[in-house]
Enzyme design. Structure first.
Site, short mmCIF file in Angstrom:
data_model
loop_
_atom_site.label_atom_id
_atom_site.label_comp_id
_atom_site.label_asym_id
_atom_site.label_seq_id
_atom_site.Cartn_x
_atom_site.Cartn_y
_atom_site.Cartn_z
CD GLU A 9 -1.15 1.46 -10.58
OE1 GLU A 9 -1.26 2.52 -9.97
OE2 GLU A 9 -1.83 0.44 -10.34
CD GLU A 57 -19.71 -10.93 -17.46
OE1 GLU A 57 -20.30 -9.83 -17.33
OE2 GLU A 57 -19.42 -11.66 -16.51
#
Length: 268
Positions: free
Chosen positions: A109, A78
């Site tokens: 992860e 963004e």
């Protein structure tokens, strides 16, 4: 046990009417801004460090897994349309690669070495800053990445939702937002995710303002990528320069950005 994994303050959720579920979730959500308020001094230090690195031509990297990784990618994606910065200035990396944005990649992860490999693909350097995002504060992907950064003299920060975590210990500028138990036990996409999203908003918004990407209260460098944003840019010029809509629209079209239009008009 970490506080984000501790038992919910509510039980028998399946027996609650919808209104009661919504009211109780909302009651828990109201605690998040108060938790962030306590972490503002830590956020201030992280913002100052980020501004310093980006002012030197460095970049801001986020590393995370699952929800945390996705939130970093959203925030990074963004920044260019909002502030007109290059796409490579803020970069979000997620354990498991881009495919993990939509679908969880099992055990990604848990790899202590992969984050540093991912960062090296972007030619990470001492000019950059790397922020680990991990609700638990113990995600191996994030811990390994931050440790490698420190070993290579790269500035590090983090946003975690548990106190005294391994991720915070490996960060030069840790931000600990203690959100407590989730409404659904262990569902850290809820309060912890909300806290991380708000903290990321604060980090990049404050950083971009300090880097001169906002004038007054307006996004003068935003990309004019759709009709809504062209209309917003036109209204910015009307307000800033006291112009009629047609004149403001023509000025914006000619110069391609609100900032360039303002500068050109004022230089006449």
């Amino acid at each position: 046990m970490s506080t984000t994994e501790s038992a919910s303050n509510y039980d028998r959720l399946e027996q609650m009417p919808v209104r009661e579920l919504l009211e109780n979730i909302n009651r828990e959500d109201k605690t998040v801004p108060l938790a962030i308020e306590k972490a503002i001094p830590q956020l201030e230090a992280l913002v100052n460090a980020t501004v310093s690195q980006l002012s030197k031509g460095g970049r801001l990297f986020y590393i995370g897994a699952g929800t945390s990784g996705r939130l970093g990618i959203v925030d990074a994606s963004e920044c260019p349309p909002t502030y007109g910065v290059p796409h490579g200035m803020v970069i979000g990396l997620i354990a498991g690669g881009d495919g993990a944005i939509r679908k969880a990649v099992e055990f990604a992860e848990d790899d202590l070495e992969q984050a540093w490999k991912d960062l090296q693909e972007h030619y990470i350097s001492e000019k950059d800053i790397v922020v680990g995002i991990a609700a638990s504060g113990r995600t191996p992907y994030v811990i390994g990445g931050l440790k490698a950064c420190r070993q290579n003299r790269v500035v590090t920060g983090c946003i975690v939702c548990n106190a005294d975590s391994a991720v915070a210990e490996t960060s030069d500028y840790p931000v600990e937002i203690i959100t407590g138990p989730e409404f659904v036990t262990g569902s850290t996409r809820m309060k912890a995710g909300t806290a991380q999203k708000l903290a990321l908003n604060m980090l990049t918004t404050s950083t971009m303002i300090r880097l001169g990407r906002v004038k007054g209260n307006k996004m003068v460098d935003m990309q004019l990528s759709n009709h809504k944003l062209v209309d917003r840019g036109t209204r910015m010029l009307m307000d800033e320069l006291q112009l009629k809509q047609a004149e403001a629209g023509a000025l914006l079209k000619k110069y391609g950005s609100v900032r360039a239009a303002i500068d050109a008009y004022n230089s006449k």
